[in-house]
Design an enzyme around this catalytic site. Sequence first.
Site, PDB file in Angstrom:
ATOM      1  N   ASP A 205     -17.854 -12.757 -10.974  1.00 26.60           N
ATOM      2  CA  ASP A 205     -16.995 -12.676  -9.794  1.00 26.60           C
ATOM      3  C   ASP A 205     -16.824 -11.223  -9.371  1.00 26.60           C
ATOM      4  O   ASP A 205     -17.180 -10.296 -10.092  1.00 26.60           O
ATOM      5  CB  ASP A 205     -15.666 -13.405  -9.975  1.00 26.60           C
ATOM      6  CG  ASP A 205     -14.742 -12.749 -10.988  1.00 26.60           C
ATOM      7  OD1 ASP A 205     -15.000 -11.601 -11.397  1.00 26.60           O
ATOM      8  OD2 ASP A 205     -13.747 -13.389 -11.363  1.00 26.60           O
ATOM      9  N   ILE A 206     -16.308 -11.049  -8.167  1.00 23.35           N
ATOM     10  CA  ILE A 206     -16.096  -9.719  -7.596  1.00 23.35           C
ATOM     11  C   ILE A 206     -14.800  -9.151  -8.169  1.00 23.35           C
ATOM     12  O   ILE A 206     -13.750  -9.799  -8.121  1.00 23.35           O
ATOM     13  CB  ILE A 206     -16.010  -9.776  -6.068  1.00 23.35           C
ATOM     14  CG1 ILE A 206     -17.216 -10.538  -5.488  1.00 23.35           C
ATOM     15  CG2 ILE A 206     -15.915  -8.374  -5.479  1.00 23.35           C
ATOM     16  CD1 ILE A 206     -18.544  -9.940  -5.827  1.00 23.35           C
ATOM     17  N   ASN A 213      -9.344  -7.833  -0.039  1.00 22.79           N
ATOM     18  CA  ASN A 213      -8.738  -8.532   1.107  1.00 22.79           C
ATOM     19  C   ASN A 213      -7.504  -7.812   1.637  1.00 22.79           C
ATOM     20  O   ASN A 213      -7.291  -7.720   2.849  1.00 22.79           O
ATOM     21  CB  ASN A 213      -8.368  -9.962   0.704  1.00 22.79           C
ATOM     22  CG  ASN A 213      -9.557 -10.902   0.721  1.00 22.79           C
ATOM     23  OD1 ASN A 213     -10.487 -10.729   1.499  1.00 22.79           O
ATOM     24  ND2 ASN A 213      -9.532 -11.902  -0.147  1.00 22.79           N
ATOM     25  N   ASP A 222     -14.871 -11.346   3.550  1.00 20.31           N
ATOM     26  CA  ASP A 222     -16.013 -12.199   3.893  1.00 20.31           C
ATOM     27  C   ASP A 222     -17.309 -11.395   3.954  1.00 20.31           C
ATOM     28  O   ASP A 222     -18.377 -11.875   3.546  1.00 20.31           O
ATOM     29  CB  ASP A 222     -15.774 -12.885   5.240  1.00 20.31           C
ATOM     30  CG  ASP A 222     -14.729 -13.982   5.165  1.00 20.31           C
ATOM     31  OD1 ASP A 222     -14.310 -14.342   4.037  1.00 20.31           O
ATOM     32  OD2 ASP A 222     -14.320 -14.478   6.239  1.00 20.31           O
ATOM     33  N   GLU A 248     -14.236 -16.040  -5.078  1.00 21.30           N
ATOM     34  CA  GLU A 248     -15.156 -14.913  -5.257  1.00 21.30           C
ATOM     35  C   GLU A 248     -16.004 -15.088  -6.509  1.00 21.30           C
ATOM     36  O   GLU A 248     -16.527 -14.130  -7.054  1.00 21.30           O
ATOM     37  CB  GLU A 248     -14.362 -13.598  -5.353  1.00 21.30           C
ATOM     38  CG  GLU A 248     -13.537 -13.412  -6.603  1.00 21.30           C
ATOM     39  CD  GLU A 248     -12.139 -13.993  -6.531  1.00 21.30           C
ATOM     40  OE1 GLU A 248     -11.283 -13.539  -7.303  1.00 21.30           O
ATOM     41  OE2 GLU A 248     -11.892 -14.897  -5.717  1.00 21.30           O
TER      42      GLU A 248
END
Length: 329
Positions: A205-206, A213, A222, A248
């Site tokens: 995942d990020i 965000n 996005d 994510e």
Amino acid sequence: MPDTPRPPSSDDAPPPTVRFSPDQLRPAEVPPSSRDKFRATVAASSTFGQAGEAVKAPYLTMIAGPQLGVVVKLSGDEIVLGRAPESSCRVDSEGVSWRHARIIRLGSIYAIEDLKSTNGTGVNDKRVTSAPLSDGDRIQLGPSVLLRFNLLDDLEAGMQQQLYESAVKDPLTKAYNRKHFQERLEQEIGFAARHGAPLSLVIFDIDFFKKVNDTYGHAGGDAVLRAVSAGMLATIRAEDVFARIGGEEFVVLARAIDVHGAVAFAERVRAGIEQLVIPWENGRIPVTSSFGVAALDELSKPEGDALLALADKRLYAAKGSGRNRVVGP
């Protein structure tokens, strides 16, 4: 990230699950066999190509089998269906023979021929050795694969493809969705168990995605997800399954790759994501990612939930130990 090296591939690896891709359809090198018989059988019953009819291209849609809904445009005079690497359309499903059947085009006429398959070929619920094909016919390969033969124009084919894409892919990232991943996970585990082949799962995942965000807005988030996914889609092999399974969170299911090869692959992807240039307004959005890697042969029983849970546990270990790293066995 497209320059990230691809994971190693085994020369002895079995063919991918289904190669229903228009770019990979090629006429197979098979000995000629029943053209004269086809001409006699088909010519009397076919109405294709009559004056005034719109010219349409032939397509196959999988309506039962390992990639439900996938649409393939057929090209060439001979299209072989089966599990063999040289098949024009690979269909890797239990009960489908190495070279199961072929579709032959004779001018504007199409017909199918069984290639002495173990479990037989059917057309519209009737077992055949050879038969003409009409628009809408259902072709059965063995006990569990069902294809629909259609003549479609570009608009119709595009609509069919959009239906398939919307059913199996995440609209933002173009990665497979979680539902499709779960289906493929069980199929790939079954394949690996039957053939004694390696299978690895990479989950990542990020890092600090909420902060992305908060700082750049959801549009910025996005943009990050799209950039990471585009890099992955340009990096993985055709037989790998890349999916978005959370906000994510992504997974790669790598056939014929052992855990050590998967760890090396994950490390190269991690470095590639760290080097991504994601332009945003007057600057760029920097991102890193954390990875967990697990392999099927680490488990006492070949189960999809257990494989995903083991990789996920290692992902959390990577995040807990500082992020931007890979954790394997």
